[in-house]
Write an enzyme that holds these catalytic residues in place. Sequence first.
Site, PDB file in Angstrom:
ATOM      1  N   GLU B 280      60.915  43.571   4.628  1.00 31.94           N
ATOM      2  CA  GLU B 280      61.584  42.963   5.778  1.00 31.94           C
ATOM      3  C   GLU B 280      60.705  41.884   6.408  1.00 31.94           C
ATOM      4  O   GLU B 280      61.189  40.839   6.842  1.00 31.94           O
ATOM      5  CB  GLU B 280      61.921  44.061   6.808  1.00 31.94           C
ATOM      6  CG  GLU B 280      62.988  43.650   7.802  1.00 31.94           C
ATOM      7  CD  GLU B 280      63.566  44.873   8.517  1.00 31.94           C
ATOM      8  OE1 GLU B 280      64.255  45.669   7.854  1.00 31.94           O
ATOM      9  OE2 GLU B 280      63.338  45.022   9.722  1.00 31.94           O
ATOM     10  N   GLU B 283      60.953  38.952   4.307  1.00 28.66           N
ATOM     11  CA  GLU B 283      62.277  38.348   4.493  1.00 28.66           C
ATOM     12  C   GLU B 283      62.296  37.504   5.770  1.00 28.66           C
ATOM     13  O   GLU B 283      62.812  36.382   5.787  1.00 28.66           O
ATOM     14  CB  GLU B 283      63.347  39.452   4.570  1.00 28.66           C
ATOM     15  CG  GLU B 283      64.767  38.896   4.668  1.00 28.66           C
ATOM     16  CD  GLU B 283      65.822  39.999   4.819  1.00 28.66           C
ATOM     17  OE1 GLU B 283      65.437  41.190   4.857  1.00 28.66           O
ATOM     18  OE2 GLU B 283      67.005  39.640   4.914  1.00 28.66           O
ATOM     19  N   CYS B 307      67.427  49.331   9.642  1.00 26.75           N
ATOM     20  CA  CYS B 307      67.053  50.722   9.307  1.00 26.75           C
ATOM     21  C   CYS B 307      67.999  51.750   9.875  1.00 26.75           C
ATOM     22  O   CYS B 307      68.042  52.879   9.424  1.00 26.75           O
ATOM     23  CB  CYS B 307      65.676  51.065   9.847  1.00 26.75           C
ATOM     24  SG  CYS B 307      64.522  49.746   9.766  1.00 26.75           S
ATOM     25  N   SER B 327      69.006  41.984   8.272  1.00 20.40           N
ATOM     26  CA  SER B 327      68.115  42.044   7.118  1.00 20.40           C
ATOM     27  C   SER B 327      68.839  42.727   5.963  1.00 20.40           C
ATOM     28  O   SER B 327      69.561  43.701   6.154  1.00 20.40           O
ATOM     29  CB  SER B 327      66.854  42.833   7.480  1.00 20.40           C
ATOM     30  OG  SER B 327      66.219  43.279   6.307  1.00 20.40           O
ATOM     31  N   LYS B 366      72.820  58.943   8.803  1.00 18.98           N
ATOM     32  CA  LYS B 366      72.191  58.874   7.483  1.00 18.98           C
ATOM     33  C   LYS B 366      73.048  59.560   6.425  1.00 18.98           C
ATOM     34  O   LYS B 366      72.985  59.243   5.245  1.00 18.98           O
ATOM     35  CB  LYS B 366      70.814  59.525   7.524  1.00 18.98           C
ATOM     36  CG  LYS B 366      69.781  58.743   8.324  1.00 18.98           C
ATOM     37  CD  LYS B 366      69.204  57.605   7.524  1.00 18.98           C
ATOM     38  CE  LYS B 366      68.359  56.690   8.417  1.00 18.98           C
ATOM     39  NZ  LYS B 366      68.134  55.385   7.796  1.00 18.98           N
ATOM     40  N   GLU B 369      75.463  56.993   5.528  1.00 26.70           N
ATOM     41  CA  GLU B 369      74.774  55.932   4.786  1.00 26.70           C
ATOM     42  C   GLU B 369      74.568  56.335   3.323  1.00 26.70           C
ATOM     43  O   GLU B 369      74.810  55.539   2.405  1.00 26.70           O
ATOM     44  CB  GLU B 369      73.428  55.643   5.443  1.00 26.70           C
ATOM     45  CG  GLU B 369      72.648  54.514   4.783  1.00 26.70           C
ATOM     46  CD  GLU B 369      71.257  54.333   5.393  1.00 26.70           C
ATOM     47  OE1 GLU B 369      70.566  55.342   5.604  1.00 26.70           O
ATOM     48  OE2 GLU B 369      70.894  53.182   5.671  1.00 26.70           O
ATOM     49  N   GLU B 374      77.529  51.329  -1.857  1.00 26.89           N
ATOM     50  CA  GLU B 374      76.441  50.404  -2.251  1.00 26.89           C
ATOM     51  C   GLU B 374      75.169  51.149  -2.625  1.00 26.89           C
ATOM     52  O   GLU B 374      74.268  50.582  -3.224  1.00 26.89           O
ATOM     53  CB  GLU B 374      76.064  49.464  -1.099  1.00 26.89           C
ATOM     54  CG  GLU B 374      77.169  48.660  -0.457  1.00 26.89           C
ATOM     55  CD  GLU B 374      77.799  49.411   0.708  1.00 26.89           C
ATOM     56  OE1 GLU B 374      78.863  49.998   0.484  1.00 26.89           O
ATOM     57  OE2 GLU B 374      77.246  49.422   1.823  1.00 26.89           O
ATOM     58  N   CYS B 523      64.923  56.804  16.756  1.00 30.39           N
ATOM     59  CA  CYS B 523      65.277  57.935  15.895  1.00 30.39           C
ATOM     60  C   CYS B 523      64.870  59.276  16.498  1.00 30.39           C
ATOM     61  O   CYS B 523      65.504  60.295  16.247  1.00 30.39           O
ATOM     62  CB  CYS B 523      64.609  57.801  14.537  1.00 30.39           C
ATOM     63  SG  CYS B 523      64.887  56.196  13.808  1.00 30.39           S
TER      64      CYS B 523
END
Lengths: 386, 593
Positions: B280, B283, B307, B327, B366, B369, B374, B523
């Site tokens: 990142e 990037e 994230c 990102s 999560k 996710e 993907e 988190c």
Amino acid sequence: MEHKHVKRVDLIFEKVECREILEKIVKMEPDAICQEVLESDLKGRGGAGFPTGMKWRFAANETGSIKYIVCNADEGEPGTFKDREILDQVPGKVFCGMAIASRAVGAKKGYVYLRGEYKFLIPRLNEELIKFHQMMDEFNHNFRIQIRLGSGAYICGEESALFESIEGRRGEPRNKPPYPTSIGLFGKPTAINNVETLVHAVVIIKYGASHFKELGTKDSRGSKVFSVSGDTPKSGIFELELGMSVNEFVEEFGDGDTKAVQVGGASGFCVPRKRFEETIIGFEGVPTGGSMKLFNSTRSMYNVLHNYLDFFTEESCGQCTPCRVGCQQLLKGVEAVKRGDKNSKYLDELVKLAKTMKRASKCGLGQSVGNAFGSIVENFKEEIIY
Amino acid sequence: MVSLSINGMLVKVPKGTTVLDAAKKQNFRIPTLCHHDDLCVAGNCRVCVVEQLGGKALLAACATPVSEGMQILTNSLKVRSARKHVIELLLSEHNADCTKCYKNGMCELQNLSNEFCVGDHLFLELIDLKNYTIDRFSPSIQKDDSKCIRCQRCVRTCEELQGVNALTVAHKGENQKISTFEDLSMAEVICTNCGQCINRCPTGALVERTYLDEVWDAILDPKKHVVVQTAPAVRVGLGEELGFEPGSRVTGKMVSALKRLGFDSVLDTDFSADLTIMEEGTELLTRLKKALVDKDPTVALPMTTSCSPGWIKFIEHSFPEYLPNVSTCKSPQQMFGALAKTYYSQVRKLEPKDVVSVSIMPCTAKKYEANRPEMRSSGYKDVDYVLTTRELARMIKQAGIDFNKLKEDKYDSLMGVSTGAGVIFGATGGVMEAALRTAYEIITGREVPFENLNITAVRGMEGVRVASVQIEECKEEWSFLNGVELKCAVAHGLVNARKLMNAVKSGELEVHFIEVMACPGGCLGGGGQPIPTNEKIRKKRTEAIYAEDMSMKIRKSHENPEIIRIYKEFLGEPLGHKSHELLHTHYTKRVRY
Ligand SMILES: Cc1cc2nc3c(=O)[nH]c(=O)nc-3n(C[C@H](O)[C@H](O)[C@H](O)COP(=O)(O)O)c2cc1C
Ligand code: SF4
């Protein structure tokens, strides 16, 4: 106790030149208006009976430049239909009452919260509103009124739920305190009054507080517009002097076989025949927002009660436990007793529950379910059980 | 100050204090259900009613400010009778099949019912289970209306803390319920899966979708090699479920417990957090270069972090026009998962099909996710099962492990070594801080100019924080950044993310880099963390995270030896071909309704 006979009055529907009233109030000091209304002992006609002058003074004493006047025209109480008639007959007077309040409180904006089912009144009200706003300009009084439509929920007649509804949210009552006079519509000091209350204010400004006080009793001054329905040969709308007993009322409106009168609609009290004589219709006895429903001996009081409980079970906003679940328990409970699934002792449990609802509910709806429940169960226990 | 009496005992409290808090000061706990420290006052459950001498109605203690001379009774006859009624009423419309409930033993209604010994069944049973089906469509959140007590804590959470409004009150009276748009399943609405509602649900109406059995099955299958990764915030939360005070760091014990549970390899998401920083950070620098040197107008800046899967779903629904700004890096969990079935399997000579990858997360999003289409770039599902911190605690209890007595153990190697920079991913501002520690050093060759590497400007509990770092004396290849003031913004809690994005949209805020974590506090306040939560608890966990960082030998991602090794042996370079294939992803524009 001062007893009055049923006396018809014609103050609310009397045609009045609003211009004259406005001329008068723009010259009056705001506090003088509050004082005049306070001296009249006018109490709110929406049900709760709060002294109007006091309410206005509270709002007037709040600092801050934005304040609101709200006219509560939600008229949702079962058996009440007098505000509709007032708005239909003398809409100018209602707006005029709001202008008086605006002057007293220092508000520049007013709302009329109109019951959704009264949509048909809007063209007539708008027509009148144009004239009213022109008059406001003439007198250089900065006050504008906007009409808002309800969508059919009874709870939106409760003042803080009504604010939520105008603000575009779900109509759920707020916690009190704070009261509307300090934190009301859009979080600003607000004076909210029933349609009829506002018209009484016009009467008071026109004729003076002392004239207003000539009618009624110490605790219930002036007159009141009643919506009479049920088993009566004379249903309709009547403006009567306050202070009569239920007996006197029944003599005038009964069909000779009246066994009970529900005073104040679903949230009011049921007065049985044996109490007619001793019960005064007014703040010293049973208060009413206007609804007077007569029942004769052909009526099952179980059905009457069931109907009210059904109403509350559906119309509770549902946010607080005692009301949301309590209503269902009362309804299902009387059904169970009627069916014989529960014995008559269970009614005592339910009466206790109704007391909890009165004490612990968040708003006036849940707090008043026990009125009809308690008074009907107490006086017509046999009809409920058998 | 206002003086009043609580059960005859005088107490002085500041004006504006509620009766509830005044009573607490006199050591009288008044029971509550709809009240929550993080949320606005509702006053709707009415469990907290108290009596005011001389008053007719009872008062809701949570919603009533004290007034001078008030005499409050918290246990009078009237109060006791009303309170018992309220609890009985709630139970009468509640699916009280407690022994079959996921929240059995952790339910606030059950606790109250125990305390007040209700069970007399004073009233009729109102609930008819035939009318209810459990919404299990979301891989993250399970909603069971038959357990709902309408306290609206979830609704207020979703509105006030998250600004999402996926949950709302519908209908009135007996039909009133907590619902979604058109009563669709949680999987079909704008829910971000953040699970904050779960953290505040007093009953079992909102719980995580649990995958405990699946994980046990994998562990107990001799043919499977089960790797587990643990997110940074889990180590500062897990203890709370197992008898430790908030803020306890139980990293070593947790690793030991995981080994005892039978995981074949206990690894660390912190490793892939370090990897995220490499990718990142590179990037960001690449985007800056394109914008400043190549003057490429198509470069999307500010760049935002990626994230937090709650944040991703939020931006997909609410600010889809900003998706190019996000990102392309996968989250540390997903980077780890993709590597577990490629790099890790390769080095450990395992068949990827036999590797089961499990992650322990402070998060419910999560779970969603891991199920995104993907997230299969290894050719398999990169992360097979996601368990929350709470689920791990349950596993430890199920296995009969005496957590308290465990010796500290160390993570296994290959993807188990990490740095302080990886750990602080668990706190709001942590990704930003970790990225700055590395990026600044890449650009200038010097450490970030902050004492002990602690970039305190991006830390804290303020909803939106803005900070900047002046860049000077760059290395040759980064000279175009000389004199640039690198501006960053941090938001936590989606309601703050919305504020931040609106400020960016209106041009009011111009920054280069944005960190968003969907949950309050980051988190460590995630939807999979121990219940209860409040600001005090979150601050304790935050302190623990930063203490963990300070205790690490290496505190910069680019110095992690395993990171250096993986680039040398497997990935090549940040943003290289392999990285693109395994560690980066794309996003989907979603509608709001
Ligand atoms: C459930 C409920 C419904 C109500 N509906 C009305 C209504 O339809 N019209 C009304 O004027 N007041 C209604 N009220 C009373 C209002 O809350 C408020 O007291 C009144 O508008 C104040 O005006 P007043 O002081 O002029 O009576 C209702 C109250 C409750 C609790
Ligand atoms: S008493 Fe009834 S109507 Fe009033 S807030 Fe409670 S649930 Fe709503």
